[in-house]
Write a protein that holds these residues in place. Structure first.
Motif, mmCIF file in Angstrom:
data_model
loop_
_atom_site.group_PDB
_atom_site.id
_atom_site.type_symbol
_atom_site.label_atom_id
_atom_site.label_comp_id
_atom_site.label_asym_id
_atom_site.label_seq_id
_atom_site.Cartn_x
_atom_site.Cartn_y
_atom_site.Cartn_z
ATOM 1 N N SER A 56 0.860 -1.191 0.000
ATOM 2 C CA SER A 56 0.000 0.000 0.000
ATOM 3 C C SER A 56 0.893 1.236 0.000
ATOM 4 O O SER A 56 1.667 1.453 0.936
ATOM 5 C CB SER A 56 -0.897 0.004 1.236
ATOM 6 O OG SER A 56 -1.761 -1.107 1.246
ATOM 7 N N GLU A 87 -1.324 -0.857 -4.238
ATOM 8 C CA GLU A 87 -2.472 0.037 -4.234
ATOM 9 C C GLU A 87 -1.949 1.412 -3.850
ATOM 10 O O GLU A 87 -1.015 1.521 -3.051
ATOM 11 C CB GLU A 87 -3.552 -0.420 -3.257
ATOM 12 C CG GLU A 87 -3.125 -0.412 -1.797
ATOM 13 C CD GLU A 87 -4.289 -0.596 -0.842
ATOM 14 O OE1 GLU A 87 -5.448 -0.637 -1.299
ATOM 15 O OE2 GLU A 87 -4.032 -0.695 0.383
ATOM 16 N N ASP A 139 -6.709 2.967 6.086
ATOM 17 C CA ASP A 139 -7.519 2.543 4.944
ATOM 18 C C ASP A 139 -6.799 1.529 4.065
ATOM 19 O O ASP A 139 -7.371 1.012 3.112
ATOM 20 C CB ASP A 139 -7.904 3.772 4.107
ATOM 21 C CG ASP A 139 -9.114 3.510 3.224
ATOM 22 O OD1 ASP A 139 -10.231 3.394 3.772
ATOM 23 O OD2 ASP A 139 -8.943 3.414 1.996
ATOM 24 N N SER A 140 -5.536 1.255 4.365
ATOM 25 C CA SER A 140 -4.724 0.394 3.502
ATOM 26 C C SER A 140 -5.033 -1.080 3.717
ATOM 27 O O SER A 140 -5.529 -1.483 4.760
ATOM 28 C CB SER A 140 -3.233 0.647 3.758
ATOM 29 O OG SER A 140 -2.876 0.220 5.068
ATOM 30 N N LYS A 141 -4.683 -1.888 2.714
ATOM 31 C CA LYS A 141 -4.941 -3.330 2.750
ATOM 32 C C LYS A 141 -3.666 -4.161 2.611
ATOM 33 O O LYS A 141 -3.703 -5.377 2.739
ATOM 34 C CB LYS A 141 -5.923 -3.716 1.639
ATOM 35 C CG LYS A 141 -7.263 -3.006 1.702
ATOM 36 C CD LYS A 141 -8.139 -3.409 0.533
ATOM 37 C CE LYS A 141 -9.485 -2.688 0.583
ATOM 38 N NZ LYS A 141 -9.332 -1.221 0.418
ATOM 39 N N GLU A 158 0.151 -5.920 2.867
ATOM 40 C CA GLU A 158 1.008 -6.526 3.885
ATOM 41 C C GLU A 158 2.139 -5.581 4.255
ATOM 42 O O GLU A 158 2.638 -5.590 5.382
ATOM 43 C CB GLU A 158 1.583 -7.845 3.347
ATOM 44 C CG GLU A 158 2.502 -8.569 4.303
ATOM 45 C CD GLU A 158 3.031 -9.874 3.730
ATOM 46 O OE1 GLU A 158 4.040 -10.382 4.263
ATOM 47 O OE2 GLU A 158 2.445 -10.399 2.754
ATOM 48 N N ARG A 163 2.735 -4.308 8.013
ATOM 49 C CA ARG A 163 1.539 -4.228 8.850
ATOM 50 C C ARG A 163 1.815 -4.831 10.223
ATOM 51 O O ARG A 163 1.289 -4.350 11.231
ATOM 52 C CB ARG A 163 0.368 -4.940 8.165
ATOM 53 C CG ARG A 163 -0.968 -4.738 8.880
ATOM 54 C CD ARG A 163 -2.132 -5.090 8.001
ATOM 55 N NE ARG A 163 -2.119 -4.338 6.758
ATOM 56 C CZ ARG A 163 -2.568 -3.083 6.644
ATOM 57 N NH1 ARG A 163 -3.035 -2.445 7.711
ATOM 58 N NH2 ARG A 163 -2.536 -2.477 5.482
#
Length: 298
Positions: free
Chosen positions: A10, A38, A82-84, A86, A177
């Motif tokens: 992200s 992303e 808001d990030s997804k 790893e 993360r």
């Protein structure tokens, strides 16, 4: 890349009244070779609506409009939440990346034991042969100042190495993360400057290591947001230098650092501003110091 997997990264960046600058970053991100990212653009209370044009030109981005200026830490924290991915890459909007910059950063966090933060080699955008960052020496607990390795040296790939360092660079910083869940988000009390240094110290205290990755390179247009000699910058650098020392030193060391600052640094800095007849920056400097009179518990 040595690994066969490409975990999602992200990419979080902040826009503040700099749509054209942010656009340059997004164009460079479109040209990278890493296949799984992303991109999250956090508009930090821009005074115009031009940021909406970024979503039209770059429909792949996730544009978050905060409606107010949350500062460097606050804006990045909005994007992180808001990030997804790893992995999370915090990158200034005034950076332009090279096509293969991301793979070495991800590899370093994957392959080095206890690696928690990785920053690339950073060179100046307007003079691409000059280095801004090639690792850093730890901030001195008495003076509140650190030192960037390679600073203003001509880049001849002499820092094309991967090694542990003391400080990452807030202009481009990769973490995971897992680290964020253990350490927490960036400290928002700083608003601007020193927050990544404070957070890095928290990361190291949690048992992780910081890496300089010289096989990755980006270009930085330094100080576009607030200018190179700006009262806003003077205020936050002064305020946050003291704040960093108060939060990251104890006992005799903290007392010594405060004595050093107020007995040696303050008279010297005031004299400098007076000799230059720079009264706006002098005012900001004194305001940065006086902030602490009303904020003793941090």
């Amino acid at each position: 890349m040595k690994t066969v997997s490409y975990p999602l990264v992200s990419v979080v960046t902040i826009n503040f009244n700099q749509t054209a600058v942010t656009r340059d970053l997004l164009v460079s991100l479109r040209n990278i070779t890493y296949p799984a990212i992303e991109v999250i653009v956090v508009d930090n209370g821009s005074r115009d609506t031009s940021v909406q044009s970024l979503k039209q030109e770059f429909p792949e981005i996730n544009l978050i409009v905060t409606g107010k200026n949350l500062g460097f830490a606050g804006g990045n924290n909005v994007g992180i939440k808001d990030s997804k991915g790893e992995y999370i890459l915090l990158v200034n909007n005034d950076v332009e990346v090279t096509p293969g910059f991301l793979e070495p950063l991800v590899e370093t966090l994957q392959q080095q034991p206890k690696a928690g933060v990785a920053s690339p080699r950073i060179v100046y955008h307007n003079r691409q042969e000059l280095i801004q960052y090639a690792g850093a020496i730890k901030i001195n607990p008495y003076t509140g100042r650190g030192k960037k390795l390679g600073y203003l040296e001509t880049d001849t790939n002499q820092y094309n190495t991967i090694q542990e360092t003391e400080l990452g660079h807030g202009a481009c910083l990769l973490t995971s993360r897992d680290v964020l869940e253990k350490v927490g988000l960036l400290p928002e009390v700083y608003f601007l400057y020193y927050e990544e240094h404070d957070w890095t110290e928290q990361v190291k205290r949690a048992g992780y290591k910081v890496y300089y990755v010289g096989t990755s390179k980006v270009y930085h247009k330094e100080s576009i947001s607030v200018g190179k000699n700006n009262p806003l910058k003077t205020y936050y650098l002064t305020r946050n230098r003291i704040l960093y020392l108060k939060r990251n030193t104890k006992g005799v060391t903290q007392l010594s650092s405060m004595l050093f600052f107020f007995i040696l640094s303050v008279p010297k800095d005031i004299a400098k501003f007076l000799l230059q007849l720079d009264f706006p920056n002098l005012k900001s400097y004194l305001q940065g110091i006086s902030w602490h009179l009303n904020h003793n518990r941090l």
